[in-house]
Scaffold this active site. Structure first.
Site, PDB file in Angstrom:
ATOM      1  N   LYS A 141       0.810  -1.220   0.000  1.00 61.86           N
ATOM      2  CA  LYS A 141       0.000   0.000   0.000  1.00 61.86           C
ATOM      3  C   LYS A 141       0.841   1.266   0.000  1.00 61.86           C
ATOM      4  O   LYS A 141       0.372   2.329  -0.401  1.00 61.86           O
ATOM      5  CB  LYS A 141      -0.965   0.006   1.196  1.00 61.86           C
ATOM      6  CG  LYS A 141      -2.100  -0.992   1.021  1.00 61.86           C
ATOM      7  CD  LYS A 141      -3.232  -0.742   1.997  1.00 61.86           C
ATOM      8  CE  LYS A 141      -4.386  -1.688   1.699  1.00 61.86           C
ATOM      9  NZ  LYS A 141      -5.374  -1.758   2.752  1.00 61.86           N
ATOM     10  N   LYS A 223      -6.061 -11.880  -8.115  1.00 60.97           N
ATOM     11  CA  LYS A 223      -7.290 -12.152  -7.366  1.00 60.97           C
ATOM     12  C   LYS A 223      -8.320 -11.039  -7.604  1.00 60.97           C
ATOM     13  O   LYS A 223      -7.943  -9.897  -7.936  1.00 60.97           O
ATOM     14  CB  LYS A 223      -6.995 -12.317  -5.874  1.00 60.97           C
ATOM     15  CG  LYS A 223      -6.607 -11.067  -5.149  1.00 60.97           C
ATOM     16  CD  LYS A 223      -6.704 -11.260  -3.640  1.00 60.97           C
ATOM     17  CE  LYS A 223      -6.746  -9.916  -2.946  1.00 60.97           C
ATOM     18  NZ  LYS A 223      -7.035  -9.940  -1.549  1.00 60.97           N
ATOM     19  N   LYS A 226     -11.096  -5.163  -4.769  1.00 59.72           N
ATOM     20  CA  LYS A 226     -11.767  -3.855  -4.759  1.00 59.72           C
ATOM     21  C   LYS A 226     -10.900  -2.790  -5.377  1.00 59.72           C
ATOM     22  O   LYS A 226     -11.386  -1.817  -5.915  1.00 59.72           O
ATOM     23  CB  LYS A 226     -11.939  -3.342  -3.321  1.00 59.72           C
ATOM     24  CG  LYS A 226     -12.865  -3.968  -2.433  1.00 59.72           C
ATOM     25  CD  LYS A 226     -13.126  -3.040  -1.236  1.00 59.72           C
ATOM     26  CE  LYS A 226     -12.901  -3.774   0.050  1.00 59.72           C
ATOM     27  NZ  LYS A 226     -13.610  -3.631   1.178  1.00 59.72           N
TER      28      LYS A 226
END
Ligand code: AMP
Ligand code: TRP
Length: 370
Positions: A141, A223, A226
């Site tokens: 992140k 995968k 979101k």
């Protein structure tokens, strides 16, 4: 419908326990399950299978569950306050629509229980910076950020505090959360050995099913997520039927037209079969036999129809809950009261152990002398 629902959840949520020391210090604490989810935008089928379906199953088996809408965690990257308010209510409605029952499960908003941040501070004082900097979620992140918020760095300490505040023994999460749970275990051990036995060592419960790691519809090597910038890569549980049909029709498969299940060699079509199997509660081999005369193009339409049908009642329940904001706020308020009853007791114990609080008797003495 209810029987089908439970059967489906049961089949897809065979669970495995993740732990470094399977029996360590767990037995003397009452079994208590805690999990959390960030209120960030719409839930996709991957979240549903990987986390929410498992919570509903545990709840319906009579487990003692506490679920937190982790609003403080969702502030670790820049956020819009107005959107956060909406997202908290939407997540509450979504969890209720997916089957979380607030008369059985404690469902609350993280920031309304101050013990999370208080215990987080205490754990932050025993956690080291090198330990946090190795966590993969932080690395991922922060890699594109010029200025990294401190909150993003200490996010896993708050997550450990979430869990330890309730002396949770088990934490059902998706596979990507395992490292965070390991940190919670380490912090519990460190605290116990420095200040005396206080916390059980929490164990992750991971959905063990091969279907629980759904892949992106646009790139089956990744995968379903979101954060993927392409909304066609996922199916959100509140998507309109036409969007679901379009996204599944456009799902990337391969150049073989037959429908066969081979996740290694044919991840795209296998992902569709997994989704189909979940929403119809039919085993993969039966599905492959039933559709042997269809090509992948035709099969996509069958899958799309099945997904639309599966999601319809969930969507109806979510919009019903969304239309009653007062009820949602009441659910969260009741949840906060129930959560606080537990957290305040544990916080008091932590304060004693850390030397932050005098025993009640001593306090009285001080008052009399003063
Ligand atoms: P996230 O959306 O990444 O915040 O994840 C919320 C929860 O859903 C976590 O417990 C994840 O492990 C789980 N999850 C997210 N994406 C998937 C996926 N594609 N398949 C299965 N579980 C997932
Ligand atoms: N970090 C989790 C996620 O991104 C959400 C979460 C916050 C959580 N606190 C938690 C999960 C405590 C389990 C236990 O999905």
């Amino acid at each position: 419908m209810k029987i089908f629902w439970n059967r489906t959840l049961h089949r897809f949520c065979s669970t495995k326990y993740f732990s470094t020391h399977a029996t360590e210090s767990i037995s003397k604490y009452p079994r208590r399950i805690f999990s959390g989810i960030q209120p960030t935008g719409a839930i996709h089928l991957g979240n549903y299978l990987g986390a929410i379906a498992q919570w509903v199953k545990l709840q319906n088996e009579g487990e003692n569950i506490i679920l937190s809408i982790a609003d403080l965690h969702s502030m670790t990257l820049p956020h819009d306050p107005k959107k956060l308010r909406t997202n908290i209510l939407e997540m509450t409605a979504t969890l209720l629509g997916c089957g979380i029952d607030p008369t059985k499960t404690v469902l609350f908003q993280q920031s309304t229980v101050p013990e999370h941040t208080q215990i987080s501070w205490c754990l932050g004082c025993i956690c080291t910076m090198p330990r946090l900097s190795h966590l993969p979620q932080y690395k991922e992140k922060s890699k594109d950020l010029k200025d990294i918020p401190l909150g993003l760095f200490i996010y896993p300490v708050l997550q450990a505090a979430d869990i330890l505040t309730y002396k949770a023994t088990h934490v059902p999460v998706g596979e990507d959360q395992v490292q965070q749970i390991q940190l919670s275990q380490e912090l519990a051990r460190m605290f116990n050995s420095r200040f005396g036995d206080t916390f059980p060592i929490p164990h992750a419960i991971i959905t063990g099913s091969e279907y629980a790691r759904l892949r992106s519809l646009r790139d089956p090597a990744k995968k379903m997520s979101k954060s993927d910038p392409d909304p066609k890569s996922r199916i959100c549980i509140t998507d309109k039927p036409e969007d679901i049909v379009r996204n599944i029709k456009k799902a990337v498969t391969d150049f073989t037209s037959q429908v066969t299940f081979d996740p290694e060699e044919r991840p795209g079509v296998s992902n569709l079969i997994s989704i189909h199997s979940f929403v119809t509660n039919e085993p993969v081999d039966k599905i492959c036999r039933d559709v042997q005369n269809f090509n992948t193009g035709q099969y996509k339409l069958i899958v799309a129809d099945a997904v639309v049908e599966y999601l319809r009642p969930i969507q109806e329940r979510i919009s019903h809950y969304l239309s009653d904001e007062r009820h949602l706020l009441e659910v969260l308020k009741n949840g906060q009261e129930e959560a606080s009853e537990i957290s305040s007791k544990h916080w008091e114990e932590v304060q004693h152990k850390l030397g932050l609080k005098f025993k009640i008797r001593k306090q009285e003495k001080i008052k009399t002398h003063g």
